[in-house]
Design a protein around this motif. Structure first.
Motif, PDB file in Angstrom:
ATOM      1  N   SER A 132       1.057   5.641  11.775  1.00  0.00           N
ATOM      2  CA  SER A 132       1.355   6.672  10.779  1.00  0.00           C
ATOM      3  C   SER A 132       2.685   6.432  10.084  1.00  0.00           C
ATOM      4  O   SER A 132       2.818   6.694   8.876  1.00  0.00           O
ATOM      5  CB  SER A 132       1.363   8.056  11.447  1.00  0.00           C
ATOM      6  N   TYR A 133       3.663   5.932  10.829  1.00  0.00           N
ATOM      7  CA  TYR A 133       4.999   5.770  10.256  1.00  0.00           C
ATOM      8  C   TYR A 133       5.270   4.357   9.737  1.00  0.00           C
ATOM      9  O   TYR A 133       6.274   4.139   9.057  1.00  0.00           O
ATOM     10  CB  TYR A 133       6.062   6.164  11.288  1.00  0.00           C
ATOM     11  N   ILE A 134       4.373   3.430  10.042  1.00  0.00           N
ATOM     12  CA  ILE A 134       4.575   2.060   9.560  1.00  0.00           C
ATOM     13  C   ILE A 134       3.850   1.808   8.243  1.00  0.00           C
ATOM     14  O   ILE A 134       4.417   1.220   7.310  1.00  0.00           O
ATOM     15  CB  ILE A 134       4.120   1.038  10.626  1.00  0.00           C
ATOM     16  N   TYR A 135       2.591   2.270   8.134  1.00  0.00           N
ATOM     17  CA  TYR A 135       1.801   1.869   6.967  1.00  0.00           C
ATOM     18  C   TYR A 135       2.373   2.373   5.633  1.00  0.00           C
ATOM     19  O   TYR A 135       2.281   1.666   4.621  1.00  0.00           O
ATOM     20  CB  TYR A 135       0.330   2.292   7.142  1.00  0.00           C
ATOM     21  N   THR A 163      -0.083  12.098   8.130  1.00  0.00           N
ATOM     22  CA  THR A 163      -1.018  11.184   8.785  1.00  0.00           C
ATOM     23  C   THR A 163      -0.993  11.373  10.297  1.00  0.00           C
ATOM     24  O   THR A 163      -2.046  11.435  10.946  1.00  0.00           O
ATOM     25  CB  THR A 163      -0.661   9.726   8.448  1.00  0.00           C
ATOM     26  N   ALA A 164       0.206  11.480  10.867  1.00  0.00           N
ATOM     27  CA  ALA A 164       0.331  11.668  12.315  1.00  0.00           C
ATOM     28  C   ALA A 164      -0.335  12.964  12.757  1.00  0.00           C
ATOM     29  O   ALA A 164      -0.981  13.016  13.812  1.00  0.00           O
ATOM     30  CB  ALA A 164       1.807  11.661  12.709  1.00  0.00           C
ATOM     31  N   PHE A 203      -7.087   7.319   2.149  1.00  0.00           N
ATOM     32  CA  PHE A 203      -8.036   6.892   3.181  1.00  0.00           C
ATOM     33  C   PHE A 203      -7.394   6.895   4.566  1.00  0.00           C
ATOM     34  O   PHE A 203      -7.970   7.417   5.527  1.00  0.00           O
ATOM     35  CB  PHE A 203      -8.571   5.493   2.864  1.00  0.00           C
ATOM     36  N   ASN A 204      -6.213   6.321   4.681  1.00  0.00           N
ATOM     37  CA  ASN A 204      -5.575   6.187   5.994  1.00  0.00           C
ATOM     38  C   ASN A 204      -5.020   7.504   6.525  1.00  0.00           C
ATOM     39  O   ASN A 204      -5.082   7.763   7.729  1.00  0.00           O
ATOM     40  CB  ASN A 204      -4.442   5.158   5.928  1.00  0.00           C
ATOM     41  N   SER A 254      -4.766   4.255  -8.330  1.00  0.00           N
ATOM     42  CA  SER A 254      -3.980   3.088  -7.924  1.00  0.00           C
ATOM     43  C   SER A 254      -4.322   2.741  -6.482  1.00  0.00           C
ATOM     44  O   SER A 254      -4.801   3.588  -5.716  1.00  0.00           O
ATOM     45  CB  SER A 254      -2.478   3.364  -8.053  1.00  0.00           C
ATOM     46  N   PHE A 255      -4.058   1.502  -6.124  1.00  0.00           N
ATOM     47  CA  PHE A 255      -4.344   1.055  -4.764  1.00  0.00           C
ATOM     48  C   PHE A 255      -3.508   1.823  -3.751  1.00  0.00           C
ATOM     49  O   PHE A 255      -4.008   2.208  -2.686  1.00  0.00           O
ATOM     50  CB  PHE A 255      -4.066  -0.445  -4.637  1.00  0.00           C
ATOM     51  N   SER A 256      -2.241   2.052  -4.060  1.00  0.00           N
ATOM     52  CA  SER A 256      -1.345   2.743  -3.126  1.00  0.00           C
ATOM     53  C   SER A 256      -1.844   4.140  -2.811  1.00  0.00           C
ATOM     54  O   SER A 256      -1.867   4.564  -1.648  1.00  0.00           O
ATOM     55  CB  SER A 256       0.069   2.813  -3.715  1.00  0.00           C
ATOM     56  N   LEU A 257      -2.264   4.854  -3.842  1.00  0.00           N
ATOM     57  CA  LEU A 257      -2.737   6.219  -3.642  1.00  0.00           C
ATOM     58  C   LEU A 257      -4.037   6.236  -2.850  1.00  0.00           C
ATOM     59  O   LEU A 257      -4.205   7.045  -1.920  1.00  0.00           O
ATOM     60  CB  LEU A 257      -2.929   6.906  -4.994  1.00  0.00           C
TER      61      LEU A 257
END
Length: 286
Positions: A123-126, A81-82, A160-161, A152-155
């Motif tokens: 990136s490291y918190i979510y 993500t980062a 997305f993020n 699943s919601f987590s995936l």
């Protein structure tokens, strides 16, 4: 795969060192490039640790995991993500220069550094909560810890993020710049004085799009397995198959970064020319 990751880490470290020690690279755009290099070092390092863990378990025929496996799974999402957001920050900076050239507030180093810090924190918190919710589980077939591939919601949250969000945002910025260039080209000559500058920034964003396109194209196998999992079971060794394409993509991204970043490219060319000029007189003296 291990060799490709080591090469990617080496290239990323080289680019970071060049930016640190070469005074011509001490600019705000190069600071954002350094951020991308740093995020790639971390992402490639995490992938390397995951690959070594998988290889070690395969050799010893072990099928268990430890706490570090869960942490590596978390870090893989966070570092990826980062990295993606680091490219988005470069595109946003070019967007600000084009559309808000007079507004020096958003172009200041302080604000850009703040944006870098915010993206790192996000990136490291979510994905951190996934460690405690049990969403990151051990996959014995692929010898890694990840969120299972199924709807699943987590995936979806991670996709997305960490992936779709920044990649789509970069594409939107590029399309807006293209549209703006076409519009301003039709305006008066006085306005066209800014056209070369705008086209230069458009060129830089196009290069960022190219870099992200490399990641998207070589990540298609994993993306295919991902969407396949929404409807049916993906192949058992989906990660092993997709990593054949994903891991080398980091090398191509760094090569493109060197090619597209003029200060880095100039530094390398200067060093090559310096060595040639040093070797030629030495040979002539002999």
């Amino acid at each position: 795969m291990i060799i490709s990751l080591i090469i990617a880490i080496g290239l990323s470290i080289c680019s970071l060192l060049i930016i640190i020690f070469d005074t011509t690279c001490h600019t705000l755009p190069m600071m954002l490039v350094a951020n991308s290099s740093l995020t790639q070092i971390l992402f490639a390092t995490v992938l390397l640790m995951m690959t070594i863990f998988s290889l070690e378990n395969d050799i010893k025929q072990r099928y268990y995991y430890d706490l570090f496996c869960i942490i590596r799974g978390y870090l893989s999402y966070a570092s990826c993500t980062a990295m993606n957001y680091s490219f988005l920050l470069q595109a946003i900076y070019r967007y600000i220069i084009v559309f808000y050239p007079i507004n020096l507030f958003w172009q200041s180093k302080r604000i850009q550094m703040l944006l870098v810090v915010v993206t790192w924190m996000f990136s490291y918190i979510y994905p951190f909560a996934f460690i405690f919710t049990g969403d990151i589980t051990y996959n014995s077939s692929n010898q890694l810890c990840q969120i299972p591939l199924h709807l699943s919601f987590s995936l979806l949250f991670v996709i997305f993020n960490g992936y779709l969000g920044p990649v789509v945002a970069i594409q939107i910025i590029y399309l807006k710049l293209v549209r703006y260039v076409k519009e301003i080209s039709k305006q008066a000559i006085t306005t066209r004085n800014n056209l070369p500058r705008i086209r230069r920034e458009l060129k830089m964003v196009r290069r960022i799009v190219t870099i992200t396109a490399i990641l998207v194209i070589l990540g298609l196998p994993y993306t295919s397995f991902l969407f396949m999992s929404f409807f049916t079971e993906p192949p058992t060794y989906y990660y092993r198959i997709s990593s054949i394409f994903t891991n080398p993509s980091l090398i191509f991204i760094m090569i493109a970064l060197f090619q597209f970043t003029d200060p880095l490219k100039s530094f390398v060319l200067r060093k090559i020319n310096f060595r040639r000029e040093t070797v030629v007189p030495t040979i002539g003296q002999r």
